[in-house]
Each structure stands twice: as structure tokens, then as C-alpha cells.
Design an enzyme around this catalytic site. Structure first.
Site, PDB file in Angstrom:
ATOM      1  N   ARG A   1       0.856  -1.195   0.000  1.00  0.00           N
ATOM      2  CA  ARG A   1       0.000   0.000   0.000  1.00  0.00           C
ATOM      3  C   ARG A   1       0.889   1.242   0.000  1.00  0.00           C
ATOM      4  O   ARG A   1       2.101   1.164   0.130  1.00  0.00           O
ATOM      5  CB  ARG A   1      -0.881   0.015   1.265  1.00  0.00           C
ATOM      6  CG  ARG A   1      -0.061  -0.137   2.527  1.00  0.00           C
ATOM      7  CD  ARG A   1      -0.667   0.429   3.771  1.00  0.00           C
ATOM      8  NE  ARG A   1       0.184   0.121   4.925  1.00  0.00           N
ATOM      9  CZ  ARG A   1       1.298   0.765   5.231  1.00  0.00           C
ATOM     10  NH1 ARG A   1       1.720   1.757   4.476  1.00  0.00           N
ATOM     11  NH2 ARG A   1       2.014   0.412   6.297  1.00  0.00           N
TER      12      ARG A   1
ATOM     13  N   CYS B   1       4.554   6.015  10.357  1.00  0.00           N
ATOM     14  CA  CYS B   1       4.314   6.825   9.158  1.00  0.00           C
ATOM     15  C   CYS B   1       5.422   7.846   8.917  1.00  0.00           C
ATOM     16  O   CYS B   1       5.214   8.862   8.246  1.00  0.00           O
ATOM     17  CB  CYS B   1       2.955   7.522   9.220  1.00  0.00           C
ATOM     18  SG  CYS B   1       1.570   6.365   9.302  1.00  0.00           S
TER      19      CYS B   1
ATOM     20  N   ALA C   1      -4.549   5.777  11.334  1.00  0.00           N
ATOM     21  CA  ALA C   1      -3.656   5.770  10.177  1.00  0.00           C
ATOM     22  C   ALA C   1      -4.439   5.417   8.922  1.00  0.00           C
ATOM     23  O   ALA C   1      -5.468   4.733   8.983  1.00  0.00           O
ATOM     24  CB  ALA C   1      -2.521   4.768  10.387  1.00  0.00           C
ATOM     25  N   ILE C   2      -3.943   5.873   7.790  1.00  0.00           N
ATOM     26  CA  ILE C   2      -4.563   5.585   6.491  1.00  0.00           C
ATOM     27  C   ILE C   2      -3.473   5.172   5.513  1.00  0.00           C
ATOM     28  O   ILE C   2      -2.412   5.779   5.453  1.00  0.00           O
ATOM     29  CB  ILE C   2      -5.294   6.819   5.927  1.00  0.00           C
ATOM     30  CG1 ILE C   2      -6.419   7.270   6.875  1.00  0.00           C
ATOM     31  CG2 ILE C   2      -5.871   6.524   4.534  1.00  0.00           C
ATOM     32  CD1 ILE C   2      -7.097   8.538   6.418  1.00  0.00           C
TER      33      ILE C   2
END
Length: 252
Positions: free
Chosen positions: A81, A184, A153-154
Site C-alpha cells: 500500500r 508513518c 492511520a490511512i
């Protein structure tokens, strides 16, 4: 000669799945890959999958090896991702969103903005004021002393307009587990959770709200996304930069 029945163009409602047991990460990746293929082929409906993983770290496409502080603490997986290193573990609600953007409007930026809105709206239902920080990954809260900490988180991937991967909301994980990485890639701010904020919310309670807010934002039956992407108030040009520079997205 009998007339042909009109073609039914109504898309089926998506599948909303909740896994109670911890889900092996590699098994989840394999299942997402297969489901993306099936959605693209018209063989399966969209899927929102809510689950928890055993303790592990994942590396996105922008991960820097120096941000893996303790590589031997938990298994480390290449997630495929967008984004950098993140942690998954018990007490964290992971949501994988396998949606067909051909049916929802071919706008990846709008999709990510709407995904953030699902998190923000869900947390608001429990009295948490969560906010975007433009140019900084994730969804954030500001503590009473002014500290900013990430609560969600994304990281997503888009393959021929079908999305997968998604979000991770910290309900009651062991926050010390985040110390094995620079989450991140952001070292100057910490992480928090519902429990850390003094909110004894159950996973079932959160799931109910997530489904309600998702239906409001996206629709349980596919429809065109309606939220407009807001420009960054302190950096108006940010919304015009390539999406990969401002959000954890990997497109293929």
C-alpha cells in the site's frame, strides 16, 4: 418474438464483514488481492472488512529502513500500500475498503478525503475531535497541553479503480508497540487511542458507528462520492500537488 427483459444496472450492496478472531496478515493480503480481481471482473460485490491482526509491522511503498527501529520485535510485512511503516495489533480496528471507484466517481483524492471523513465522523460520535493535518499522514487529536497525537492511520492502494487496504483506528492497543517504528515516518508527534484518552469504548460500539458513518459518506449501495475535497487552509496549493505527496496512496 418475446421482448428481452431490461438489463438490471443496479449494483448489489457491498458486503460488510467483521472478523472476530485475529486475522493472519498474509492471509488477509491474499484475500484482498483475490477480491480485487473478482470485483474488477464483476464476480463479487464491494467489501468492507473490519478485523484485528496479531502484533506486526507493515511497510508501505515509501517506507525508509531507518524508521524500522526494532526490526526483531514483531514480524515485518511488505504491505504493497502507500505510506511508510505502521503497526497493527489487538485493540486496533483495522478497516479494509475494497470499493469500485468506477461506480463511485473516478477520483482517488476524493476517495481518500471521504475515507478520512469516515474516521473523523465516527470519532466525533464518541466525543473525540479528530482532524486532518494537511501534509501529515493520518487523523490527529490535540491534547489539553497542546500535544498533537495520531489516533488513526490511512494507507490505500488502487488497482484499475478498485481500492483496497484502508484504515487503522487505535481503540485500545498496547501503545508501547509503536516504539519499534517511526509511525508513518513522523517522529515529532506521538500516538494515542480511545483508551489513552479515557474513553472505554468497545469494538462492537465502534463498528456500529463506522457502518452508520460509512453509509452516510459512501453509501452501502454504490453511489457517486459527493464530498468535495477542501483546500488546506494554511497551504492552499497543497490540494493541487500530486496525491502521493500528500497522502499514503499507491496506484497501479
Amino acid at each position: 418474438m418475446a421482448e428481452k427483459a431490461p438489463k438490471n444496472d443496479v449494483s448489489p450492496p457491498l458486503e460488510w464483514r467483521i472478523s472476530d478472531a485475529l486475522v493472519d496478515y498474509q492471509s488477509a493480503l491474499a484475500e484482498m488481492e483475490e477480491r480485487v480481481r473478482a470485483i474488477r471482473a464483476g464476480e463479487a460485490p464491494e467489501l468492507v472488512w473490519l478485523l484485528e491482526h496479531p502484533p506486526l509491522y507493515t511497510a508501505g511503498t515509501s517506507a525508509k529502513i531507518e524508521d524500522l527501529v526494532d526490526p526483531d520485535r514483531f514480524p515485518v510485512y511488505d504491505a504493497g500500500r502507500g505510506g511508510e511503516y505502521t503497526y497493527h495489533g489487538p485493540g486496533q480496528r483495522v478497516g479494509y475498503f475494497l470499493l469500485d471507484l468506477k461506480k463511485r466517481g473516478k477520483d482517488v483524492r476524493q476517495f481518500v478525503f471521504s475515507l478520512e471523513e469516515v474516521i473523523i465522523g465516527s470519532l466525533a460520535a464518541f466525543g473525540i475531535r479528530a482532524e486532518r493535518r494537511y501534509g501529515r499522514v493520518g487523523v490527529w487529536v490535540t491534547r489539553a497541553d497542546g500535544r498533537e497525537e495520531k489516533i488513526a492511520a490511512i494507507g490505500v492502494r488502487v488497482r484499475q479503480w478498485v481500492t483496497y487496504h484502508g484504515i487503522a483506528i487505535n481503540l485500545e492497543p498496547d501503545l508501547s508497540h509503536f516504539q519499534g517504528i517511526v509511525p508513518c515516518g513522523i517522529a515529532e508527534h506521538g500516538v494515542t487511542s480511545f483508551a489513552d484518552l479515557g474513553l472505554p469504548v468497545t469494538m462492537d460500539d465502534l463498528d456500529v458507528v463506522l457502518k452508520q458513518v460509512f453509509d452516510e459518506v459512501f453509501g452501502l449501495t454504490p453511489r457517486r462520492m459527493a464530498l468535495e475535497v477542501e483546500p488546506a487552509p494554511d497551504a492552499p496549493g497543497l490540494a493541487q500537488r500530486p496525491l502521493e505527496e500528500t497522502h499514503p496512496v499507491f496506484q497501479l
